[in-house]
Write a protein that holds these residues in place. Structure first.
Motif, mmCIF file in Angstrom:
data_model
loop_
_atom_site.group_PDB
_atom_site.id
_atom_site.type_symbol
_atom_site.label_atom_id
_atom_site.label_comp_id
_atom_site.label_asym_id
_atom_site.label_seq_id
_atom_site.Cartn_x
_atom_site.Cartn_y
_atom_site.Cartn_z
ATOM 1 N N VAL A 207 -55.700 -31.720 -50.779
ATOM 2 C CA VAL A 207 -54.947 -30.643 -51.424
ATOM 3 C C VAL A 207 -55.261 -30.710 -52.922
ATOM 4 C CG1 VAL A 207 -52.691 -29.585 -51.788
ATOM 5 C CG2 VAL A 207 -53.125 -30.893 -49.697
ATOM 6 N N PRO A 208 -56.139 -29.839 -53.440
ATOM 7 C CA PRO A 208 -56.525 -29.926 -54.851
ATOM 8 C C PRO A 208 -55.342 -29.896 -55.813
ATOM 9 C CG PRO A 208 -57.998 -28.435 -53.677
ATOM 10 C CD PRO A 208 -56.894 -28.779 -52.725
ATOM 11 N N GLU A 231 -42.834 -25.445 -56.765
ATOM 12 C CA GLU A 231 -42.783 -24.533 -55.635
ATOM 13 C C GLU A 231 -43.991 -23.584 -55.667
ATOM 14 O OE1 GLU A 231 -39.092 -22.509 -54.943
ATOM 15 O OE2 GLU A 231 -37.900 -24.176 -55.719
ATOM 16 N N GLY A 232 -44.439 -23.216 -54.479
ATOM 17 C CA GLY A 232 -45.574 -22.313 -54.385
ATOM 18 C C GLY A 232 -46.369 -22.584 -53.121
ATOM 19 N N THR A 233 -47.466 -21.857 -52.959
ATOM 20 C CA THR A 233 -48.351 -22.008 -51.807
ATOM 21 C C THR A 233 -49.690 -22.546 -52.287
ATOM 22 O OG1 THR A 233 -47.266 -20.174 -50.654
ATOM 23 C CG2 THR A 233 -49.449 -20.829 -49.879
ATOM 24 N N TYR A 234 -50.136 -23.632 -51.679
ATOM 25 C CA TYR A 234 -51.363 -24.305 -52.082
ATOM 26 C C TYR A 234 -52.267 -24.483 -50.863
ATOM 27 C CZ TYR A 234 -48.108 -25.198 -55.853
ATOM 28 O OH TYR A 234 -47.181 -25.033 -56.842
ATOM 29 N N ARG A 235 -53.515 -24.819 -51.119
ATOM 30 C CA ARG A 235 -54.490 -24.848 -50.036
ATOM 31 C C ARG A 235 -54.818 -26.273 -49.608
ATOM 32 N NH1 ARG A 235 -55.178 -21.233 -46.208
ATOM 33 N NH2 ARG A 235 -57.338 -20.833 -45.613
ATOM 34 N N LEU A 236 -54.763 -26.493 -48.311
ATOM 35 C CA LEU A 236 -55.214 -27.748 -47.705
ATOM 36 C C LEU A 236 -56.598 -27.521 -47.125
ATOM 37 C CD1 LEU A 236 -55.020 -30.558 -46.326
ATOM 38 C CD2 LEU A 236 -53.777 -29.423 -44.472
ATOM 39 N N ARG A 237 -57.524 -28.397 -47.463
ATOM 40 C CA ARG A 237 -58.895 -28.261 -46.982
ATOM 41 C C ARG A 237 -59.326 -29.550 -46.287
ATOM 42 N NH1 ARG A 237 -60.798 -23.778 -49.739
ATOM 43 N NH2 ARG A 237 -59.690 -23.285 -51.661
#
Length: 320
Positions: A207-208, A231-237
């Motif tokens: 998760v950057p 809080e927020g939406t983040y990207r899992l790669r």
């Protein structure tokens, strides 16, 4: 002449130090927002490297251009330069300074890595006794001042989540509520404990915005802890190559307030488990039907995960 050289060096040294401090501060803006308490550790280390790297660069390039401009030979001067013998003091100084810098940066890097406590695949594979495996948790809560909220975060309850990586999807299981999801939801300002599993090959939980990257090793259970603070939406790669469709092995990490998180758990628990949309399965099916030409053979993806909650549509990756 000597006085002018001393003044020039002093002015340039001040300039180089100020520019280095400025670059070190600017480096914080080169990353995604700090969404976890642990991200401060990585950003501070990178800022240190950026500042010192800038200072070293200016310290080398400045005298180079100064000599090139003010001490160059005349156009038709073909004579040899003055014979200058070596200086033992100078040799010691320019040998000792790089050694001290390298050892200092190595120590700072090791301390950061130790606080993050992220385990690599090789040390896991070579561990013969499972009980010897320690948790791979990020631990910013020490005597170094990281954030004012950290002391309060230590006392917050830990949220337990099981994470399964496979070809090619992520499945998150919340054991207390028996909820499964293809999207990771976590509460803000609360310690999160992930138990990582792999069903097939090596995967990378990355998760950057959290500055966390943990290898997920088959036949091993790996514990990872972090504290989301934004809080927020983040990207899992998936940070490791795990086969043809590994680039689609992504998901969203949604950091919510505690009340919103609990409401999401309740809503998800009320839903019947259904197969989730999986881009790898969809693309593989299209290639088998002749609608998509790949040009190479691929391992069949695992069946779509059956979960309580999945996004209504395939999420679009936000800019890094």
């Amino acid at each position: 002449m000597k006085l002018r050289a001393i003044i020039t060096i002093a002015v340039y040294a001040v300039f180089a130090i100020l520019v280095s401090f400025w670059m070190a501060k600017q480096s914080y803006s080169w990353f995604p927002p700090e969404a976890a308490a642990e991200s401060k550790l990585v950003d501070d280390l990178f800022s240190l490297f950026t500042g010192l790297g800038t200072l070293i660069y200016l310290g080398v390039i400045g005298p180079f251009f100064y000599s090139l401009i003010f001490h160059r030979a005349s156009k038709y001067d073909m004579s040899d330069g003055p014979p200058i013998e070596g200086s033992l003091t100078l040799e010691i100084v320019w040998t000792a300074i790089p050694i001290v810098l390298v050892l200092g940066l190595a120590t700072a890097s090791y301390r950061t890595y130790e606080k993050m406590n992220i385990r690599g695949p090789m040390e896991l594979v070579h561990l013969q006794m499972p009980q010897m495996m320690e948790s791979a948790y990020a631990a910013p809560f020490d005597d170094s001042p990281q954030r004012e909220i950290e002391s309060a975060l230590e006392t917050e309850p830990i949220e337990e989540i099981d994470v399964t990586a496979r070809q090619w999807s992520w499945v998150f299981h919340y054991p207390e509520q028996d909820v499964t999801s293809t999207e990771l939801h976590v509460p803000v300002d609360r310690r999160v404990h992930l138990t990582l599993h792999s069903e097939d090959v090596l995967h990378g939980f990355y998760v950057p915005a959290f500055r966390i990257k943990q290898d997920v090793v088959p036949n091993h259970v790996i514990d990872l802890e972090f504290t989301p603070i934004r809080e927020g939406t983040y990207r899992l790669r998936d940070s490791l190559y795990s086969g043809t469709y590994f680039a689609s092995n992504q998901s969203d990490v949604v950091v919510q307030s505690v009340s919103d998180y609990n409401q999401w758990l309740a809503d998800a628990a009320a839903q019947m488990p259904t197969p989730a949309y999986n881009p790898a399965v969809a693309e593989y099916s299209r290639s088998n039907e002749g609608k998509l030409f790949q040009g190479w053979k691929s391992v069949p993806p695992a069946p779509p995960p059956v979960v309580n909650y999945a996004p209504k549509r395939e999420p679009v990756s936000p800019p890094a």
